[in-house]
Motif scaffolding. Structure first.
Motif, mmCIF file in Angstrom:
data_model
loop_
_atom_site.group_PDB
_atom_site.id
_atom_site.type_symbol
_atom_site.label_atom_id
_atom_site.label_comp_id
_atom_site.label_asym_id
_atom_site.label_seq_id
_atom_site.Cartn_x
_atom_site.Cartn_y
_atom_site.Cartn_z
ATOM 1 N N GLU A 59 -1.102 -8.989 7.669
ATOM 2 C CA GLU A 59 -0.109 -10.054 7.514
ATOM 3 C C GLU A 59 -0.626 -11.381 8.069
ATOM 4 O OE1 GLU A 59 0.677 -7.074 8.929
ATOM 5 O OE2 GLU A 59 1.776 -6.209 7.248
ATOM 6 N N ILE A 60 -1.294 -11.328 9.217
ATOM 7 C CA ILE A 60 -1.817 -12.560 9.811
ATOM 8 C C ILE A 60 -2.971 -13.103 8.962
ATOM 9 C CG2 ILE A 60 -2.961 -13.523 11.839
ATOM 10 C CD1 ILE A 60 -1.313 -11.612 13.530
ATOM 11 N N ARG A 62 -3.272 -12.796 5.742
ATOM 12 C CA ARG A 62 -2.656 -13.392 4.564
ATOM 13 C C ARG A 62 -2.053 -14.756 4.895
ATOM 14 N NH1 ARG A 62 1.697 -9.888 1.546
ATOM 15 N NH2 ARG A 62 2.576 -10.076 3.616
ATOM 16 N N LEU A 63 -1.414 -14.867 6.072
ATOM 17 C CA LEU A 63 -0.840 -16.135 6.487
ATOM 18 C C LEU A 63 -1.917 -17.198 6.693
ATOM 19 C CD1 LEU A 63 1.694 -17.711 7.452
ATOM 20 C CD2 LEU A 63 1.084 -16.943 9.754
ATOM 21 N N ILE A 64 -3.027 -16.829 7.323
ATOM 22 C CA ILE A 64 -4.121 -17.786 7.558
ATOM 23 C C ILE A 64 -4.733 -18.227 6.233
ATOM 24 C CG2 ILE A 64 -6.430 -18.028 8.539
ATOM 25 C CD1 ILE A 64 -5.474 -16.280 10.857
ATOM 26 N N LEU A 66 -3.240 -18.345 3.288
ATOM 27 C CA LEU A 66 -2.290 -19.234 2.615
ATOM 28 C C LEU A 66 -2.250 -20.610 3.272
ATOM 29 C CD1 LEU A 66 0.659 -16.818 1.813
ATOM 30 C CD2 LEU A 66 -0.926 -17.870 0.212
ATOM 31 N N LEU A 67 -2.316 -20.668 4.593
ATOM 32 C CA LEU A 67 -2.338 -21.959 5.281
ATOM 33 C C LEU A 67 -3.604 -22.745 4.956
ATOM 34 C CD1 LEU A 67 -0.865 -21.118 8.794
ATOM 35 C CD2 LEU A 67 0.130 -22.555 7.028
#
Length: 123
Positions: A59-60, A62-64, A66-67
């Motif tokens: 999850e982290i 994927r978040l990084i 996307l950012l």
């Protein structure tokens, strides 16, 4: 200690001198392109490095990713398309907003149609 500090300052001074020589050599537009290019390379390498080495959880990661993608879009808008908030670029920003709205309508409408077709074929 003093000799080491002198060599450190001398090395730093040479690097700064070379930087200012390059800065004086290129005009402002080329500096913008070079900085944008280096920033976009940096924002591309980060997700590859994180995904290859599995540093964080899924999850982290994927978040990084996307950012980094979002910030890379902003870097491209600012440094390559020169879309900033000056009065000269007002119509460019309006047309960009129009294109984004049309893309949202087309993509969300396509997803809606696909889910609707799936629902009607499964029943």
């Amino acid at each position: 200690m003093g000799l080491y500090f002198y060599f450190y300052l001398f090395k730093w001074g040479n690097l700064m001198r070379k930087y200012f020589e390059l800065k004086c050599y290129f005009n402002e537009k080329v500096q913008s392109y070079i900085f944008g290019f280096l920033l976009s390379i940096f924002l591309t390498i980060i997700p590859f490095f994180i995904e290859k080495n599995h540093i964080f959880s899924y999850e982290i990661n994927r978040l990084i990713i996307l950012l980094c993608a979002f910030f890379q879009i902003i870097v491209h808008f600012v440094y390559f398309l020169h879309l900033n908030n000056t009065s000269k670029n007002y119509w460019y920003l309006i047309s960009l907003l129009f294109v984004l709205i049309i893309m949202f309508i087309v993509i969300s409408g396509s997803i809606w149609i696909m889910f609707n077709l799936q629902h009607h074929t499964m029943v």
